[in-house]
Write a protein that holds these residues in place. Structure first.
Motif, mmCIF file in Angstrom:
data_model
loop_
_atom_site.group_PDB
_atom_site.id
_atom_site.type_symbol
_atom_site.label_atom_id
_atom_site.label_comp_id
_atom_site.label_asym_id
_atom_site.label_seq_id
_atom_site.Cartn_x
_atom_site.Cartn_y
_atom_site.Cartn_z
ATOM 1 N N LYS A 32 0.837 -1.205 0.000
ATOM 2 C CA LYS A 32 0.000 0.000 0.000
ATOM 3 C C LYS A 32 0.872 1.256 0.000
ATOM 4 O O LYS A 32 0.782 2.114 0.885
ATOM 5 N N LYS A 33 1.748 1.321 -0.979
ATOM 6 C CA LYS A 33 2.727 2.395 -1.015
ATOM 7 C C LYS A 33 2.073 3.765 -1.074
ATOM 8 O O LYS A 33 1.199 4.019 -1.893
ATOM 9 N N GLN A 34 2.487 4.648 -0.210
ATOM 10 C CA GLN A 34 2.042 6.036 -0.198
ATOM 11 C C GLN A 34 3.290 6.901 -0.106
ATOM 12 O O GLN A 34 3.628 7.436 0.939
ATOM 13 N N VAL B 231 -13.962 16.542 -5.086
ATOM 14 C CA VAL B 231 -12.701 16.445 -4.365
ATOM 15 C C VAL B 231 -11.700 17.446 -4.940
ATOM 16 O O VAL B 231 -11.772 17.819 -6.112
ATOM 17 N N THR B 232 -10.769 17.904 -4.122
ATOM 18 C CA THR B 232 -9.765 18.867 -4.572
ATOM 19 C C THR B 232 -8.416 18.169 -4.757
ATOM 20 O O THR B 232 -8.179 17.088 -4.202
ATOM 21 N N GLU C 269 -4.272 12.303 0.419
ATOM 22 C CA GLU C 269 -4.746 10.925 0.481
ATOM 23 C C GLU C 269 -3.717 9.946 -0.083
ATOM 24 O O GLU C 269 -3.491 8.860 0.472
ATOM 25 N N VAL C 270 -3.063 10.360 -1.196
ATOM 26 C CA VAL C 270 -2.109 9.470 -1.857
ATOM 27 C C VAL C 270 -0.755 9.468 -1.158
ATOM 28 O O VAL C 270 -0.145 8.418 -0.931
ATOM 29 N N TRP C 271 -0.269 10.649 -0.812
ATOM 30 C CA TRP C 271 1.099 10.770 -0.309
ATOM 31 C C TRP C 271 1.192 11.217 1.138
ATOM 32 O O TRP C 271 2.287 11.366 1.674
ATOM 33 N N ASN C 272 0.021 11.514 1.735
ATOM 34 C CA ASN C 272 0.014 12.065 3.093
ATOM 35 C C ASN C 272 0.753 13.407 3.148
ATOM 36 O O ASN C 272 1.359 13.766 4.144
#
Length: 286
Positions: A224-226, A240-241, A248-251
């Motif tokens: 679950k790579k982020q 969504v922006t 959400e993807v990279w924190n």
């Protein structure tokens, strides 16, 4: 009755004086023979006790190794007649199992520093190793007394090259309800320790080592790579922006400008639902 047991009975009778016409060399070397007899007892009696223990044990059962031809362990190995190859059941369960786990780090030292800085590099696959005994004297299992057949069955599952998949088979080791290890063989060493008078092997100790195998798709799901050094494709949900997606993807929402430029977006707050955006590697991996 096995050859080995008959020999022990004869030697025991000699020691007790029941046989007077024993070969002269046996009588002459009686003391050496006694020592040999004791050593043979040490080898055989524990196997007989363990064989009885195996028969009495019904919950755990014997360890089994099964062959598969796909990396997801869904397609059992089949023989030339397209019939599934039965798992190989060990004669005697291993005394112990060794599971190895490790973590690899990059330990390059930064100039003008007193110590190297460790940075995560990789987590190697788990490793499983154990020793087994194949005993064809008839003491453990009276129906399994052909060493060549036993070795062939085991090799077919874990070692032999499979031309259909261009490699040895994928292997699942199972013991009891809790141990199930999907793996591939890394080493297979055979030591023959007991022989018939004609030189045919009666007992073998086999040391095996396996490396855990996880398919690439399963690895991706597990990790679950982020991380901003990995590409992602994201389907936009209406409302969504872009900063929210980056969070959400990279924190980390601060990368939304780079994502907007990469996807030629002139706005980032009102995105069209259903469109796909590419989140490129913003940070190059070291």
């Amino acid at each position: 009755m096995s050859i080995e047991i008959r020999e022990l009975i004869i030697k025991t009778e000699i020691f007790s004086g029941q046989i007077n016409d024993a070969p002269e060399i046996w009588i002459k070397d009686l003391e050496n023979l006694k020592m040999q007899f004791l050593e043979e007892c040490k080898q055989i009696l524990p196997l007989r006790r363990q064989a009885k223990f195996i028969k009495d044990r019904t919950v755990m059962g014997l360890m089994k190794v099964s062959g598969y031809t796909d990396e997801n362990f869904k397609m059992p190995l089949k023989n030339a007649n397209m019939q599934a190859v039965a798992p190989y059941s060990l004669m005697i369960n291993p005394d112990s199992l060794k599971m190895q786990r490790s973590i690899e780090d990059n330990t390059q030292q930064v100039p003008n520093t007193s110590a190297p800085s460790q940075k995560y590099k990789a987590t190697p696959s788990d490793k499983l190793s154990f020793d087994i005994v194949i005993d064809c004297t008839g003491v453990v299992d009276a129906n399994r007394t052909d060493m060549e057949v036993e070795i062939k069955k085991l090799e077919t599952i874990i070692y032999t090259y499979n031309g259909k998949i261009h490699r040895s088979n994928f292997v699942k080791s199972q013991w009891g309800q809790n141990l199930s290890f999907n793996c591939v063989l890394t080493s297979f060493d055979i030591s023959y320790t007991l022989f018939k008078p004609n030189g045919s092997p009666l007992r073998a100790k086999i040391s095996m080592a396996f490396c855990q195998y996880i398919s690439p798709t399963t690895v991706e799901k597990m990790e679950k790579k982020q991380s901003p050094d990995v590409s992602h494709i994201v389907t936009v949900v209406k409302g969504v922006t872009l900063p929210h997606l980056c969070q959400e993807v990279w924190n980390q929402e601060a990368y939304y400008i780079q994502v907007a430029k990469y996807n030629n977006l002139n706005k980032f707050r009102k995105l069209h639902g259903g469109e796909k955006l590419i989140f490129p590697p913003i940070i190059q991996p070291v």
